[in-house]
Write a protein that holds these residues in place. Structure first.
Motif, PDB file in Angstrom:
ATOM      1  N   LEU A   4       0.843  -1.189   0.000  1.00 34.88           N
ATOM      2  CA  LEU A   4       0.000   0.000   0.000  1.00 34.88           C
ATOM      3  C   LEU A   4       0.879   1.240   0.000  1.00 34.88           C
ATOM      4  CD1 LEU A   4      -2.655  -1.109   2.655  1.00 34.88           C
ATOM      5  CD2 LEU A   4      -2.669  -1.459   0.184  1.00 34.88           C
ATOM      6  N   PRO A   5       0.605   2.201  -0.887  1.00 27.49           N
ATOM      7  CA  PRO A   5       1.447   3.404  -0.959  1.00 27.49           C
ATOM      8  C   PRO A   5       1.304   4.266   0.290  1.00 27.49           C
ATOM      9  CG  PRO A   5      -0.485   3.645  -2.363  1.00 27.49           C
ATOM     10  CD  PRO A   5      -0.495   2.228  -1.871  1.00 27.49           C
ATOM     11  N   HIS A   6       2.404   4.878   0.712  1.00 34.22           N
ATOM     12  CA  HIS A   6       2.400   5.734   1.903  1.00 34.22           C
ATOM     13  C   HIS A   6       2.310   7.218   1.545  1.00 34.22           C
ATOM     14  CE1 HIS A   6       3.375   2.738   5.100  1.00 34.22           C
ATOM     15  NE2 HIS A   6       3.825   2.065   4.050  1.00 34.22           N
ATOM     16  N   THR A   7       2.621   7.562   0.318  1.00 34.96           N
ATOM     17  CA  THR A   7       2.629   8.971  -0.081  1.00 34.96           C
ATOM     18  C   THR A   7       1.827   9.121  -1.365  1.00 34.96           C
ATOM     19  OG1 THR A   7       4.823   9.263   0.888  1.00 34.96           O
ATOM     20  CG2 THR A   7       4.059  10.956  -0.638  1.00 34.96           C
ATOM     21  N   THR A  12      -3.764  17.654  -0.091  1.00 32.02           N
ATOM     22  CA  THR A  12      -3.459  18.780   0.784  1.00 32.02           C
ATOM     23  C   THR A  12      -2.824  18.250   2.069  1.00 32.02           C
ATOM     24  OG1 THR A  12      -5.626  18.710   1.847  1.00 32.02           O
ATOM     25  CG2 THR A  12      -5.428  20.022  -0.177  1.00 32.02           C
ATOM     26  N   THR A  13      -2.334  19.177   2.880  1.00 35.74           N
ATOM     27  CA  THR A  13      -1.693  18.762   4.141  1.00 35.74           C
ATOM     28  C   THR A  13      -2.673  18.019   5.037  1.00 35.74           C
ATOM     29  OG1 THR A  13      -0.228  20.695   4.022  1.00 35.74           O
ATOM     30  CG2 THR A  13      -0.433  19.583   6.156  1.00 35.74           C
ATOM     31  N   ALA A  14      -3.914  18.526   5.133  1.00 40.23           N
ATOM     32  CA  ALA A  14      -4.924  17.859   5.960  1.00 40.23           C
ATOM     33  C   ALA A  14      -5.287  16.492   5.379  1.00 40.23           C
ATOM     34  CB  ALA A  14      -6.166  18.738   6.079  1.00 40.23           C
ATOM     35  N   GLU A  15      -5.414  16.410   4.057  1.00 38.04           N
ATOM     36  CA  GLU A  15      -5.758  15.134   3.429  1.00 38.04           C
ATOM     37  C   GLU A  15      -4.632  14.120   3.574  1.00 38.04           C
ATOM     38  OE1 GLU A  15      -8.705  16.899  -0.084  1.00 38.04           O
ATOM     39  OE2 GLU A  15      -6.602  16.455  -0.497  1.00 38.04           O
ATOM     40  N   GLN A  16      -3.380  14.596   3.469  1.00 40.15           N
ATOM     41  CA  GLN A  16      -2.254  13.683   3.642  1.00 40.15           C
ATOM     42  C   GLN A  16      -2.206  13.140   5.072  1.00 40.15           C
ATOM     43  OE1 GLN A  16      -0.043  12.913   0.989  1.00 40.15           O
ATOM     44  NE2 GLN A  16       0.625  11.292   2.364  1.00 40.15           N
ATOM     45  N   GLY A  17      -2.491  13.989   6.064  1.00 39.41           N
ATOM     46  CA  GLY A  17      -2.524  13.524   7.447  1.00 39.41           C
ATOM     47  C   GLY A  17      -3.639  12.516   7.680  1.00 39.41           C
ATOM     48  N   LEU A  18      -4.821  12.775   7.088  1.00 39.16           N
ATOM     49  CA  LEU A  18      -5.930  11.843   7.209  1.00 39.16           C
ATOM     50  C   LEU A  18      -5.590  10.519   6.531  1.00 39.16           C
ATOM     51  CD1 LEU A  18      -8.864  11.183   7.990  1.00 39.16           C
ATOM     52  CD2 LEU A  18      -9.581  12.243   5.816  1.00 39.16           C
ATOM     53  N   TYR A  19      -4.955  10.581   5.375  1.00 36.30           N
ATOM     54  CA  TYR A  19      -4.602   9.355   4.648  1.00 36.30           C
ATOM     55  C   TYR A  19      -3.639   8.493   5.476  1.00 36.30           C
ATOM     56  CZ  TYR A  19      -2.556   6.330   1.093  1.00 36.30           C
ATOM     57  OH  TYR A  19      -2.103   5.229   0.393  1.00 36.30           O
ATOM     58  N   TRP A 194       1.609   7.556  -7.322  1.00 40.57           N
ATOM     59  CA  TRP A 194       0.176   7.673  -7.116  1.00 40.57           C
ATOM     60  C   TRP A 194      -0.164   9.151  -6.951  1.00 40.57           C
ATOM     61  CZ3 TRP A 194      -3.309   3.747  -7.386  1.00 40.57           C
ATOM     62  CH2 TRP A 194      -2.790   2.443  -7.369  1.00 40.57           C
ATOM     63  N   GLN A 195      -1.216   9.576  -7.628  1.00 47.73           N
ATOM     64  CA  GLN A 195      -1.573  10.985  -7.565  1.00 47.73           C
ATOM     65  C   GLN A 195      -3.095  11.154  -7.657  1.00 47.73           C
ATOM     66  OE1 GLN A 195       0.438  12.811 -10.859  1.00 47.73           O
ATOM     67  NE2 GLN A 195      -0.867  11.854 -12.401  1.00 47.73           N
ATOM     68  N   VAL A 196      -3.558  12.341  -7.195  1.00 54.21           N
ATOM     69  CA  VAL A 196      -4.988  12.647  -7.187  1.00 54.21           C
ATOM     70  C   VAL A 196      -5.468  12.839  -8.621  1.00 54.21           C
ATOM     71  CG1 VAL A 196      -6.719  14.319  -6.451  1.00 54.21           C
ATOM     72  CG2 VAL A 196      -4.868  13.685  -4.898  1.00 54.21           C
ATOM     73  N   CYS A 197      -6.587  12.191  -8.943  1.00 53.75           N
ATOM     74  CA  CYS A 197      -7.148  12.309 -10.291  1.00 53.75           C
ATOM     75  C   CYS A 197      -8.521  12.977 -10.297  1.00 53.75           C
ATOM     76  CB  CYS A 197      -7.223  10.940 -10.955  1.00 53.75           C
ATOM     77  SG  CYS A 197      -8.309   9.761 -10.120  1.00 53.75           S
ATOM     78  N   SER A 198      -9.203  13.049  -9.161  1.00 47.94           N
ATOM     79  CA  SER A 198     -10.528  13.668  -9.127  1.00 47.94           C
ATOM     80  C   SER A 198     -10.868  14.080  -7.704  1.00 47.94           C
ATOM     81  CB  SER A 198     -11.606  12.716  -9.662  1.00 47.94           C
ATOM     82  OG  SER A 198     -11.725  11.582  -8.830  1.00 47.94           O
ATOM     83  N   ARG A 199     -11.768  15.065  -7.603  1.00 48.62           N
ATOM     84  CA  ARG A 199     -12.323  15.507  -6.317  1.00 48.62           C
ATOM     85  C   ARG A 199     -13.810  15.756  -6.511  1.00 48.62           C
ATOM     86  NH1 ARG A 199      -7.290  17.787  -4.912  1.00 48.62           N
ATOM     87  NH2 ARG A 199      -6.713  17.363  -2.743  1.00 48.62           N
ATOM     88  N   THR A 200     -14.618  15.038  -5.746  1.00 53.70           N
ATOM     89  CA  THR A 200     -16.069  15.180  -5.843  1.00 53.70           C
ATOM     90  C   THR A 200     -16.596  15.688  -4.511  1.00 53.70           C
ATOM     91  OG1 THR A 200     -16.144  13.298  -7.362  1.00 53.70           O
ATOM     92  CG2 THR A 200     -18.225  13.998  -6.365  1.00 53.70           C
ATOM     93  N   PRO A 201     -17.343  16.795  -4.508  1.00 53.60           N
ATOM     94  CA  PRO A 201     -17.858  17.314  -3.227  1.00 53.60           C
ATOM     95  C   PRO A 201     -18.904  16.375  -2.627  1.00 53.60           C
ATOM     96  CG  PRO A 201     -18.779  18.543  -5.079  1.00 53.60           C
ATOM     97  CD  PRO A 201     -17.744  17.638  -5.650  1.00 53.60           C
ATOM     98  N   ASN A 202     -18.918  16.295  -1.300  1.00 63.85           N
ATOM     99  CA  ASN A 202     -19.890  15.486  -0.580  1.00 63.85           C
ATOM    100  C   ASN A 202     -20.888  16.398   0.106  1.00 63.85           C
ATOM    101  OD1 ASN A 202     -18.695  13.026  -1.257  1.00 63.85           O
ATOM    102  ND2 ASN A 202     -17.319  13.077   0.507  1.00 63.85           N
TER     103      ASN A 202
END
Length: 483
Positions: A4-7, A12-19, A194-202
Motif C-alpha cells: 500500500l502506498p504511503h505517499t 493537501t496537508t490535511a488530506e495527507q494527514g488523514l490518509y 500515485w496521484q490525485v485524479c478527481s475531487r467530488t464534493p460530498n
C-alpha cells in the motif's frame, strides 16, 4: 501481498494527514483480518502445543471447516430480497435498474459474509461510466482488509473512509478513494507515482456506509464471528484429527515386542535391513533359534483404541456448537445420543435471533446507501425513503407461511394486497410488481364492465382500446393515491 502506498501526490496537508492516519489503522488490523480469512478458507496453520505431535506430523495437512460452517449457517439466514418504498408506492425504473445493474442480492450476500468474517465490511457509492456499460451509480463492497474508516458517534456513521479497489487476484491496486465530509478524492497510478485524479464534493454523509456485526459503543466496527474461542476450538479439533490420523496408520496392526533376538535376524539375504512395516504386516513371522538354543519370544501389546480421540472430538464439537449457536449434529460428529428436538429447536431459535439482530444492524446502512445511489444516478423525481425487504430467518416452508398468512387475512387483520402480506409470503420484488400490474388490470376491467352496465349493455366494440387504456391509467393512478 500487495504494498500500500504511503505517499500520494496532490493531497493537501490535511488530506495527507488523514490518509496516513487511516493507513496506519488499516495496517494495524490487516494481519488479524487475514488470519480470520485463513480460518474461514480452511488454510490455518497447525498450532502444535509442543509435545503431543511428532515432527513428521507438521507435514500432514488437516482441514477442519468449522469456522466456515459458523459463518455460513448465519449468513444463509440473513438474506436481502430487495427494497421497498416506505410510502407504499412502487419502485421507479431507475431504482430497479440500480438494483439489477449492481446485482444487489449477490453484493449483499458477499458483504454480509465478509462482515461476519472480519467483523465489518464497507459499502460505497461511486459514479459509474455509462459509456463502457457501467450503471449510473455503482454500489461496491470493500472488505475490512482493504478498507477502514473513522466512526462519528454523534452522526452514527463514518466521518472518513479509505478504500483500496483491488483486482480479483489481489495482486494489484486499481484505485484508491479517500472520503471525508467535504470531498471524495479519487487516486490513481500514473508513472511513476500515485496521484490525485478527481475531487467530488460530498453533501452531508460521506458516500460510504459501514456493515458491522455485533457493534456496540466500545467497538462500533463490530466483532468477528470467527472469535478467539472459535479459532482455539478449531485448532484443538485439527490436533485431534491429526493424532487420530496418525494412529489409524497402525490401528489394524497390533504392536509387537521381541525378546531374545539378534539384529541379524531382521536382515535379508543381502544384509539389508528389513523394513519395519514388512515385519509388522508379516502374517507368518519365522525367527531362527539363538546360538545358545534359546527360543526368541514374540509378544503383543493391547490393541490401540480410537475412543479417546472420538470422545475429545465430541466434546470439542459440543463446545464449538455452544459458542456459535449451532446444533451439535451440524458439526459432522456422530454421537451415541442424537440431539433432541428441543435442543435442535433451541439452537435454531438462537440462530434466528442472531439473524434478526443482523437485519437490525444492516438495514440502516443499506437504506442510506440505496438512497445515495439514487442521488448519484440523478433523482427522477422527489427523493424517497427506502426500506429493506428481508427473508424470514426461520425459513418456514411455503405451505406454513401461506397458512399463517391466510389466517390473518381471513381474520381481517391483514388486507390481501398489503406489502406486509407479501412480506409474510416472502415474495420477491418482481413477483410483487407482477401482482400489482395484474391488480391494476383487474380493476380496469371492473371499471369497463361498470361503464357497459351504465350505458345499457353496449357491446364490447363500443369501448375502444384507447378507452380501455384510459380507464386502466386512471385506475392505476387511483391505486397509487390509495396506497
Amino acid at each position: 501481498m500487495i504494498m500500500l502506498p504511503h505517499t500520494i501526490s496532490g493531497l493537501t496537508t490535511a488530506e495527507q494527514g488523514l490518509y496516513r492516519t487511516l493507513l496506519r489503522r488499516l495496517l494495524t488490523k490487516r494481519g488479524r483480518n487475514r488470519l480470520r480469512t485463513k480460518y474461514y478458507d480452511g488454510r490455518n496453520e497447525l498450532r502444535d502445543i509442543g509435545y503431543s505431535l511428532p515432527p513428521i506430523a507438521k507435514d500432514i495437512e488437516i482441514v477442519v471447516g468449522w469456522p466456515e460452517k459458523a459463518v455460513e449457517a448465519l449468513a444463509n439466514r440473513v438474506v436481502l430480497d430487495g427494497v421497498t418504498v416506505q410510502d407504499g408506492s412502487e419502485l421507479s425504473r431507475q431504482v430497479l435498474g440500480l438494483v439489477d445493474g449492481n446485482d444487489l442480492r449477490q453484493t449483499a450476500a458477499s458483504a454480509h459474509t465478509d462482515a461476519m468474517v472480519h467483523s465489518c465490511s464497507f459499502l460505497a457509492v461511486l459514479a459509474g461510466d455509462t459509456s463502457i456499460g457501467e450503471p449510473e451509480a455503482i454500489i461496491q463492497e470493500f472488505t475490512a482488509d482493504v478498507a477502514t474508516g473513522i466512526w462519528d458517534k454523534r452522526r452514527h456513521g463514518l466521518s472518513a473512509a479509505l478504500l483500496f479497489d483491488v483486482s480479483d487476484d489481489g495482486e494489484r491496486i486499481l484505485g484508491i478513494y479517500l472520503m471525508d465530509y467535504e470531498h471524495t478524492v479519487g487516486i490513481s497510478y500514473a508513472e511513476p507515482r500515485w496521484q490525485v485524479c478527481s475531487r467530488t464534493p460530498n453533501e452531508g454523509r460521506i458516500p460510504c456506509e459501514l456493515l458491522a456485526y455485533k457493534p456496540d459503543s466500545k467497538r462500533p466496527f463490530g466483532r468477528s464471528r470467527i472469535s478467539r474461542t472459535v479459532m482455539s476450538l478449531t485448532d484443538s479439533a485439527v490436533r485431534t484429527f491429526l493424532r487420530s490420523e496418525m494412529q489409524a496408520e497402525l490401528y489394524s496392526v497390533p504392536p509387537r515386542y521381541f525378546l531374545g533376538v539378534d539384529p541379524d535376524m531382521f536382515t535379508d539375504e543381502d544384509g539389508n535391513q528389513i523394513p519395519n512395516w514388512h515385519i509388522m504386516l508379516d502374517q507368518v513371522l519365522a525367527l531362527p533359534s539363538d546360538v545358545d538354543g534359546e527360543k526368541p519370544e514374540v509378544g503383543q501389546f493391547p490393541q490401540y483404541s480410537f475412543e479417546p480421540h472420538s470422545a475429545q472430538l465430541r466434546q470439542t464439537a459440543s463446545m464449538f456448537a455452544s459458542a456459535t449457536s449451532l446444533p451439535p449434529d451440524a458439526m459432522g460428529v456422530l454421537t451415541d445420543n442424537p440431539s433432541s428436538a428441543e435442543a435442535i429447536d433451541k439452537s435454531q431459535k438462537e440462530l434466528c435471533l442472531a439473524a434478526e439482530n443482523c437485519q437490525t444492524w444492516f438495514s440502516p446502512a443499506w437504506e442510506r446507501i440505496i438512497s445515495r445511489a439514487q442521488l448519484v444516478a440523478g433523482p427522477d423525481g422527489m427523493a424517497k425513503a427506502f426500506s429493506c425487504q428481508w427473508r424470514n430467518p426461520s425459513t418456514p416452508s411455503r405451505a406454513a407461511a401461506a397458512d399463517a398468512t391466510l389466517k390473518l387475512v381471513q381474520a381481517g387483520i391483514l388486507p390481501p394486497d398489503s406489502d406486509v402480506t407479501y412480506d409474510m409470503l416472502d415474495l420477491s420484488d418482481r413477483q410483487r410488481h407482477t401482482l400489482r400490474n395484474e391488480q391494476r388490470k383487474a380493476r380496469a376491467r371492473q371499471h369497463i364492465d361498470q361503464l357497459r352496465q351504465a350505458t345499457g349493455g353496449m357491446d364490447s366494440q363500443t369501448v375502444t382500446q384507447g378507452d380501455e387504456a384510459t380507464v386502466e391509467a386512471k385506475t392505476g393512478s387511483q391505486a397509487r393515491q390509495e396506497r
